[in-house]
Design an enzyme around this catalytic site. Structure first.
Site, PDB file in Angstrom:
ATOM      1  N   ASP A 183       0.936  -1.383   0.006  1.00  0.00           N
ATOM      2  CA  ASP A 183      -0.074  -0.045   0.077  1.00  0.00           C
ATOM      3  C   ASP A 183       0.786   1.188   0.145  1.00  0.00           C
ATOM      4  OD1 ASP A 183      -2.168  -1.750   0.163  1.00  0.00           O
ATOM      5  OD2 ASP A 183      -2.132  -1.594   2.513  1.00  0.00           O
ATOM      6  N   HIS A 210      -5.431  -3.374   5.415  1.00  0.00           N
ATOM      7  CA  HIS A 210      -4.767  -3.753   4.202  1.00  0.00           C
ATOM      8  C   HIS A 210      -5.815  -4.508   3.213  1.00  0.00           C
ATOM      9  CE1 HIS A 210      -1.647  -5.059   1.410  1.00  0.00           C
ATOM     10  NE2 HIS A 210      -1.963  -6.314   1.411  1.00  0.00           N
TER      11      HIS A 210
END
Length: 346
Positions: A183, A210
């Site tokens: 990310d 996530h």
């Protein structure tokens, strides 16, 4: 194809013990301690490129590759690369203990990949079962290792691992990490492209979880500063949250984000190894046990050291948009955590 000069430069850097992953801290191999890294799921789509990248890391002296099948070939392949680490491949449950014994860092990309139309939640039952069985073995054979959890859904697999270790009496919250580095990698790349700033200099914290809206990039804290509009920030946030889907759709049924995930996983493992070796000020974002929100697990910046987590860093000042995003993600992240805990205890 790489030019011969580029390949020579890469090999030269590795021979000197320079990092090709982080690019922030150099180190020599002369005083580097021996470190064993185990990759569980090494023959898979993430596992193979991750194994390659860990073979290139001069901090690794022993590389243990494990999967249910296909590992001897992967191990033989990467073992021919002229870098420091010795490589051994293990396959089948009967060899899992040998793969894990003495490991300093265990990286877990094991599981099935996401396919078109499949949500992260669809992966849950298969991957949760795999993670549970692997963590039972870890608690027996290398309870003091740093665990880098890549297997999705990370928002649930990290709580599953924690519960398994609690039952075994080996849980240490400082040694369990959900790898959310992809990310961060995506946020940096997308921000640099939109803001027209040098990508190598960009830093963007990404907090929360996530998956989907639980991923919250803090572009208000991004450096160097780029003059982006609210609409651009919103679009960048959404693209970061949906980066995995973007890759799944682009591969049209032939895979998910394996190469970028392997790169991100290698960066985080490199940071863990540096922390273990006493390199100061190693900070990465990770999904860990946390008290910076009311949720028991949360991704934020973490200072890494000889015991794993040295310090869970706070969120810092948030924009109004980010404050709203934080409140929006909490119910979904809470449900994912609870789902993992429930699975582990059933």
């Amino acid at each position: 194809m790489m030019k011969p000069s580029t390949l020579r430069s890469l090999h030269s850097a590795l021979s000197r013990g320079s990092s090709i992953l982080g690019g922030r801290r150099g180190y020599g191999t002369g005083s580097v301690p021996d470190r064993k890294v185990a990759v569980l799921g090494a023959a898979g789509g993430i596992g193979q490129p991750l194994s390659l990248l860990m073979k290139l890391n001069p901090l690794v002296s022993s590389l243990s590759l494990y999967d249910i099948g296909g590992t001897p070939g992967v191990a033989a392949d990467v073992s021919h690369i002229n870098t420091r680490s010795q490589v051994v491949g293990y396959q089948g449950e009967e060899e899992l203990g040998k793969a894990l014994e003495g490991s300093d860092v265990v990286i877990i990309p094991a599981g099935v990949p996401r396919k078109p139309g499949m949500t992260r939640d669809d992966l849950f039952n298969i991957n949760a079962g795999i993670v549970k069985s692997l963590c039972i073995a870890i608690s027996k054979y290398c309870p003091n290792a740093l665990i880098n959890m890549i297997s999705n859904p990370v928002n649930s697999t990290v709580p599953i691992a924690a519960e398994v270790f609690k039952k075994a009496g080996t849980y240490d919250e400082k040694r369990l990490f959900g790898v959310t580095t992809l990310d961060v990698v995506r946020a940096k790349t997308f921000y640099a492209g939109k803001g027209k700033v040098p990508v190598a200099e960009v830093n963007v914290p990404v907090v929360g979880g996530h998956a989907g809206i639980t991923i919250l990039p803090l572009f208000s804290q991004a450096t160097p500063k780029a003059n982006l509009s609210d609409d651009e920030i919103s679009a960048l946030t959404k693209r970061t949250q949906e980066g995995g889907t973007e890759v799944v759709e682009a591969k049209a049924g032939k895979g998910s984000a394996t190469l970028s995930m392997a790169y991100a996983g290698a960066i985080f493992a490199d940071a863990c190894l540096k922390g273990l070796n006493g390199v100061p000020d190693v900070v990465e974002c990770s999904f860990v046990q946390s008290n910076i929100t009311e949720l028991p697990f949360f991704a934020s910046k973490v200072r890494l050291g000889k015991n794993g987590v040295e310090e869970v860093l706070g969120l810092g000042p948030l924009s109004d948009y980010e404050k709203q995003g934080l409140e929006s993600l909490k119910p979904e992240l809470k449900a994912s955590i609870e789902k993992g805990v429930k699975f582990a205890n059933q």
